[in-house]
Design an enzyme around this catalytic site. Sequence first.
Site, PDB file in Angstrom:
ATOM      1  N   HIS A  93      -0.566   2.176  -8.804  1.00  0.00           N
ATOM      2  CA  HIS A  93      -1.112   3.369  -9.473  1.00  0.00           C
ATOM      3  C   HIS A  93      -1.854   4.203  -8.428  1.00  0.00           C
ATOM      4  O   HIS A  93      -2.510   3.657  -7.539  1.00  0.00           O
ATOM      5  CB  HIS A  93      -2.054   2.954 -10.605  1.00  0.00           C
ATOM      6  N   GLU A 164       4.296   9.487 -11.606  1.00  0.00           N
ATOM      7  CA  GLU A 164       2.980  10.030 -11.930  1.00  0.00           C
ATOM      8  C   GLU A 164       2.491  10.929 -10.800  1.00  0.00           C
ATOM      9  O   GLU A 164       1.857  10.444  -9.847  1.00  0.00           O
ATOM     10  CB  GLU A 164       1.977   8.889 -12.126  1.00  0.00           C
TER      11      GLU A 164
HETATM   12  P1  PGA Z   1      -3.839  10.635 -17.739  1.00  0.00           P
HETATM   13  O1  PGA Z   1      -3.582   9.311 -16.861  1.00  0.00           O
HETATM   14  O2  PGA Z   1      -2.947  10.546 -18.954  1.00  0.00           O
HETATM   15  O3  PGA Z   1      -5.307  10.551 -18.100  1.00  0.00           O
HETATM   16  O4  PGA Z   1      -3.518  11.798 -16.884  1.00  0.00           O
HETATM   17  C1  PGA Z   1      -2.296   8.793 -16.694  1.00  0.00           C
HETATM   18  C2  PGA Z   1      -2.338   7.639 -15.719  1.00  0.00           C
HETATM   19  O5  PGA Z   1      -3.118   7.688 -14.761  1.00  0.00           O
HETATM   20  O6  PGA Z   1      -1.594   6.658 -15.867  1.00  0.00           O
END
Ligand code: PGA
Length: 246
Positions: A93, A164
């Site tokens: 992540h 992401e």
């Molecule tokens: P967010 O986070 O929906 O708050 O943007 C997503 C993530 O970091 O997995």
Amino acid sequence: MKHVFANWKMYLDFDESCILANQLLSQSFDAQKINLAIFPNFLAVSELVKIFRDTPIAVGGQTCAWAPKGAYTGAVSALLLKEVGCRYVLVGHSERRYIFGESGDDVRKKLEAALAAGLVPVLCVGETETDRKEEKREYRLKKQLLKALEGLDLSGRRLMVAYEPVWAIGSGNPCLPADADDIHGWIKLELKQYSEKDIPVLYGGSVEADKAAEYVARDMIDGILVGGAAVKFETFLPLLRAVESR
Ligand code: PGA
């Protein structure tokens, strides 16, 4: 069926995590339409496994150590997560990469550890704001995927990927569904180099209830990884219902 993975990060304490889990438990979800998994903080993991026992809702770790056991102060291994009943673990992540300094090597070793422990790793990749400005999105993703997956034995094992973009996480500025769909198509082609199987690719970054259905309606988007909108029942339930009624 689309995946909705809730990354609760360090937003909720133990009691709040259990309360929200029980609120989710009080609802029924169509397992044909949604595969729901919750990634709570480590201290709440085993309690959530108990709460969701005998339900289709799965639990996962937000990260794991690359070593199975031993003198690693403060670490939690993939093996320990598996033992307490986790099905998934997030690996790489961006908050782990950029806040805690995890390297591409760490990500690779964690992936190996997760697979060896029998967990399904969710490999997170995404470009930064600077990458985006310099038009290096594909370059960054290619590099992250290569480092994580080159030569990795995936036969008989499950892997998932989450796209992401770092600039979209927690910013209220998501990568819009059409753009996310395009880049997911590109990621899926890249993934063919590493596995013949279709590896699900989830989108994450500022997904809210009002857009959730638009993401999962796209062919290349196999699900969503949700942070902020998943830590309050009032926002998470409408999001889940939107995905379900797509
Ligand atoms: P967010 O986070 O929906 O708050 O943007 C997503 C993530 O970091 O997995």
